[in-house]
Design a protein around this motif. Structure first.
Motif, PDB file in Angstrom:
ATOM      1  N   PHE A   1     -17.071  -5.461  13.360  1.00  0.00           N
ATOM      2  CA  PHE A   1     -17.425  -6.108  14.617  1.00  0.00           C
ATOM      3  C   PHE A   1     -17.037  -5.242  15.814  1.00  0.00           C
ATOM      4  O   PHE A   1     -17.693  -5.283  16.858  1.00  0.00           O
ATOM      5  CB  PHE A   1     -16.791  -7.501  14.703  1.00  0.00           C
ATOM      6  CG  PHE A   1     -17.767  -8.592  14.344  1.00  0.00           C
ATOM      7  CD1 PHE A   1     -18.602  -8.456  13.242  1.00  0.00           C
ATOM      8  CD2 PHE A   1     -17.873  -9.747  15.102  1.00  0.00           C
ATOM      9  CE1 PHE A   1     -19.509  -9.439  12.909  1.00  0.00           C
ATOM     10  CE2 PHE A   1     -18.790 -10.737  14.767  1.00  0.00           C
ATOM     11  CZ  PHE A   1     -19.612 -10.578  13.673  1.00  0.00           C
TER      12      PHE A   1
ATOM     13  N   LEU B   1     -24.079 -11.839  16.745  1.00  0.00           N
ATOM     14  CA  LEU B   1     -22.625 -11.974  16.834  1.00  0.00           C
ATOM     15  C   LEU B   1     -22.173 -13.405  17.096  1.00  0.00           C
ATOM     16  O   LEU B   1     -21.086 -13.812  16.683  1.00  0.00           O
ATOM     17  CB  LEU B   1     -22.098 -11.088  17.969  1.00  0.00           C
ATOM     18  CG  LEU B   1     -22.052  -9.584  17.751  1.00  0.00           C
ATOM     19  CD1 LEU B   1     -21.857  -8.861  19.080  1.00  0.00           C
ATOM     20  CD2 LEU B   1     -20.935  -9.212  16.793  1.00  0.00           C
TER      21      LEU B   1
ATOM     22  N   THR C   1     -21.784  -8.078   7.853  1.00  0.00           N
ATOM     23  CA  THR C   1     -21.532  -7.066   8.877  1.00  0.00           C
ATOM     24  C   THR C   1     -22.697  -6.095   9.019  1.00  0.00           C
ATOM     25  O   THR C   1     -23.059  -5.699  10.131  1.00  0.00           O
ATOM     26  CB  THR C   1     -20.240  -6.280   8.577  1.00  0.00           C
ATOM     27  OG1 THR C   1     -20.335  -5.675   7.277  1.00  0.00           O
ATOM     28  CG2 THR C   1     -19.027  -7.202   8.612  1.00  0.00           C
TER      29      THR C   1
ATOM     30  N   CYS D   1     -20.340 -16.215  14.746  1.00  0.00           N
ATOM     31  CA  CYS D   1     -18.924 -15.973  14.489  1.00  0.00           C
ATOM     32  C   CYS D   1     -18.094 -16.189  15.743  1.00  0.00           C
ATOM     33  O   CYS D   1     -17.149 -16.969  15.754  1.00  0.00           O
ATOM     34  CB  CYS D   1     -18.726 -14.543  13.965  1.00  0.00           C
ATOM     35  SG  CYS D   1     -16.992 -14.101  13.719  1.00  0.00           S
TER      36      CYS D   1
END
Length: 218
Positions: free
Chosen positions: A49, A130, A111, A133
């Motif tokens: 991330f 993104l 990922t 999360c």
């Protein structure tokens, strides 16, 4: 924007935010080894991330967006990873062990999907990927705190709940929603179907990440 994305995949969103792994955290009866497995993989998850936020700097259209991406990279590398190591130590996980871990299939799938969306699409596509999360964890913590079956006193996962339910993380999630909406406003309304698919795919991968922890799968 964020509420529209959730509404477009409500069934999957509920399966993610109300997963059995989450319920186990709320009740405090999630098996210790399941949480440890999750923590180890989450460490690797955070590293990727950080790469995704670095990619957002490259994809940025404005200085403000670049600064936001830099803040994300710095927060993960200088703060979140260190906190994660300290927290994992409390659970008997050696930092060296995490550095040499192999990624689970669920970690790789999630990922790499986020990074692929960022590479192939715009900065909005990346922020959409993104957001389940980044913002989802804040919503999960609020959901836990609202449930009658939640146990806080003596709960071994209390600090996890407090972290994501606390004002600092809730503010961080709110800022992510604002950033996503601001970026999307500069795009076309016709792009929403693509964003909705990305959001749903990322949400489904979040479900898989919880299930990985629950099943102790590699």
């Amino acid at each position: 924007m964020y509420d529209r994305l959730k509404a477009a995949c409500q069934k999957d969103w509920d399966a993610y935010t109300q997963h059995d792994f989450v319920k186990g955290i709320a009740r405090g009866d999630l098996p210790k080894e399941c949480f440890q497995h999750y923590l180890k993989q989450d460490y690797l998850f955070l590293i990727h991330f950080a790469r995704a936020y670095a990619l957002s700097i490259y994809k940025a259209d404005t200085i403000e967006d670049m600064r936001y991406g830099m803040e994300g990279v710095t927060a993960i590398l200088d703060k979140e990873l260190e906190l994660h190591v300290a927290y994992s130590n409390e659970w008997g996980i050696n930092p060296k062990e995490m550095e040499n871990l192999e990624e689970s299939k669920a970690t790789m799938a999630y990922t790499r999907y986020v990074l692929e969306r960022g590479m192939a699409g715009t900065i909005v596509d990346l922020h959409v990927a993104l957001s389940p999360c980044v913002v989802g964890y804040a919503e999960i913590a609020r959901w836990i705190l609202e449930q009658d079956f939640t146990v806080l006193e003596g709960n071994p996962y209390r600090s996890w709940i407090d972290t994501y339910g606390g004002a600092e993380y809730q503010d961080h999630a709110g800022a992510a929603i604002e950033r996503l909406s601001a970026a999307a406003a500069r795009g076309s309304a016709s792009d929403f179907d693509r964003y909705a698919k990305t959001f749903r795919d990322a949400t489904r991968l979040e479900i898989g990440f919880w299930q990985m922890g629950l099943d102790l799968s590699e």
